[in-house]
Design an enzyme around this catalytic site. Structure first.
Site, PDB file in Angstrom:
ATOM      1  N   TRP A 103       0.829  -1.212   0.000  1.00 59.32           N
ATOM      2  CA  TRP A 103       0.000   0.000   0.000  1.00 59.32           C
ATOM      3  C   TRP A 103       0.861   1.258   0.000  1.00 59.32           C
ATOM      4  CZ3 TRP A 103      -4.300  -1.285  -1.870  1.00 59.32           C
ATOM      5  CH2 TRP A 103      -4.944  -2.474  -1.511  1.00 59.32           C
ATOM      6  N   ASP A 173      -1.710   6.679   6.285  1.00 56.53           N
ATOM      7  CA  ASP A 173      -2.731   5.745   5.824  1.00 56.53           C
ATOM      8  C   ASP A 173      -2.970   4.787   6.984  1.00 56.53           C
ATOM      9  OD1 ASP A 173      -4.217   3.694   4.791  1.00 56.53           O
ATOM     10  OD2 ASP A 173      -2.876   3.239   3.101  1.00 56.53           O
ATOM     11  N   LYS A 197     -12.025  -1.928   6.782  1.00 58.66           N
ATOM     12  CA  LYS A 197     -11.201  -2.834   7.579  1.00 58.66           C
ATOM     13  C   LYS A 197     -11.663  -2.822   9.032  1.00 58.66           C
ATOM     14  CE  LYS A 197      -8.496  -3.447   3.899  1.00 58.66           C
ATOM     15  NZ  LYS A 197      -7.608  -2.445   3.388  1.00 58.66           N
TER      16      LYS A 197
END
Ligand code: PLP
Length: 362
Positions: A103, A173, A197
């Protein structure tokens, strides 16, 4: 099937049962409204209230001061890989990125389209099994911001505390560990997280942005990519994910009712601890991917002596009601994602299953 199984998926992921039940009970008609949450206007009084409550509860949970704005946008965390540099990399057009997984790399890819990216540190040569140490950082004190990924969902590593970046704005993030523990929001300039999530359903991204950064958003930016415009319109420039924000509100209330983030963190340590203990006490049968001091409490990644055994384990676990344990292809092996909503009993049962499997196949 009416019974629920154990859902170890990395995302979209498990939600609290109380939240699902309340949403189900009121899905046909919101009490006192006579319409479903799926049918109401994002400009209605009913939604205004839900939206304001979500803001309030998330501010309380995370300790977000009046110096920060909250946004709920579309496009997932992935759109933030672009929006962050487009809005706040100018005017210097250079930023620092710490690379701790897939990511982070995707965030770098988009940032490079806007300006110069300085890689502060990367653990890619070690297949991202650890979080880099402060002493390894090559920070640029003149950078527009420093970006890091607080929890690496695929590799199962997590920052134990924020990188120290001096006066440079810190951007995070936090898609896969937001709300799993208390953080000091004042250390951050911007936090973003795809909700699916640890917060709610897919389709909504939660963003916390310090007000002074909004001055950097240029008028020349496309409207939908401009933080300042989204803030001026309270996330209602276009139709937001009404249902997503509704569920976020229910999850926030569930967290508050269950003791807030300190209580969550305590339970998360117990839950993760159980599975890591089982790995560490298996005589090397189960091997954790992450270095011990970099371990994630949200995503627990481990390997077994052979790929055949891993396949067998996953097949038997799935049949026994443990779903979603297959690891991401970049790590292989297994991954148990045990977000806030994942029950402690599920971790106990997984440990028992792991021990029995080893006894039979060790
Ligand atoms: C899942 C994930 C993403 C991508 O999220 P989308 O909402 O699908 O764009 C980004 N960063 C992290 C850390 C993730 O876990």
């Amino acid at each position: 099937m009416k019974e629920r199984i154990y859902n170890f998926s990395a995302g979209p992921a498990i939600l609290p049962e109380d939240v699902l039940k309340e949403a189900q009970e009121n899905l046909f008609s919101l009490p006192g409204v006579g319409m479903s949450i799926l049918e109401i206007s994002h400009r209605s009084k009913t939604f205004d209230k839900i939206h304001a409550e979500a803001n309030q509860d998330l501010r309380t949970l995370l300790g977000i001061s009046a110096d920060y704005e909250i946004l709920y946008l579309g496009g997932g965390a992935s759109l933030q890989f672009s929006m962050v540099p487009l809005n706040i990399m100018p005017p210097k057009n250079k930023a620092d990125y710490i690379v701790t997984g897939v990511w982070s790399k995707k965030a770098v890819k988009e940032a490079k389209r806007v300006g110069t990216v300085n890689i502060v540190a990367s653990t890619e040569s070690e297949n991202f099994k650890r979080i880099p140490k402060q002493s390894e950082f090559k920070l640029d004190p003149d950078a527009s911001y420093v970006h890091f990924t607080s929890n690496n969902t695929i590799y199962g590593t997590e920052w134990q505390s924020e990188p120290e970046v001096g006066k440079v704005p810190l951007v995070c993030d936090a898609s896969s560990d937001i709300l799993s523990r208390k953080i000091d929001v004042n250390k951050y300039a911007l936090i973003y997280a795809g909700a699916q999530k640890n917060m709610g359903p897919s389709g909504v991204t939660f963003i916390v942005i310090r007000k002074d950064l909004l001055e950097r958003s240029a008028d020349s930016l496309h409207t939908m990519l401009n933080y300042k415009i989204h803030v001026e319109n309270n996330s209602l420039y276009n139709t937001p994910s009404v249902f997503g924000i509704y569920i976020l509100n229910l999850v926030a209330k569930w967290l508050l009712k269950n003791g807030g983030l300190d209580a969550m963190y305590k339970t998360n340590k117990e839950k993760g601890g159980m599975i890591y203990n089982c790995i560490d006490n298996s005589g090397g049968y189960y091997k954790g991917h992450a270095d011990k001091d970099s371990r994630s409490l949200m995503n627990i990644t481990f390997r077994m002596p052979s790929e055949e055994l891993e396949k067998k384990f996953i097949a038997e676990a799935t049949a026994a009601g443990f779903d979603g344990l297959k690891g991401h292809r970049s790590v292989g092996g297994l991954r148990a994602s045990v977000y806030n909503a994942f029950p402690k009993k599920g971790c106990e049962d997984l440990v028992a299953f792991m021990k029995t499997f080893q006894a039979k196949n060790g």
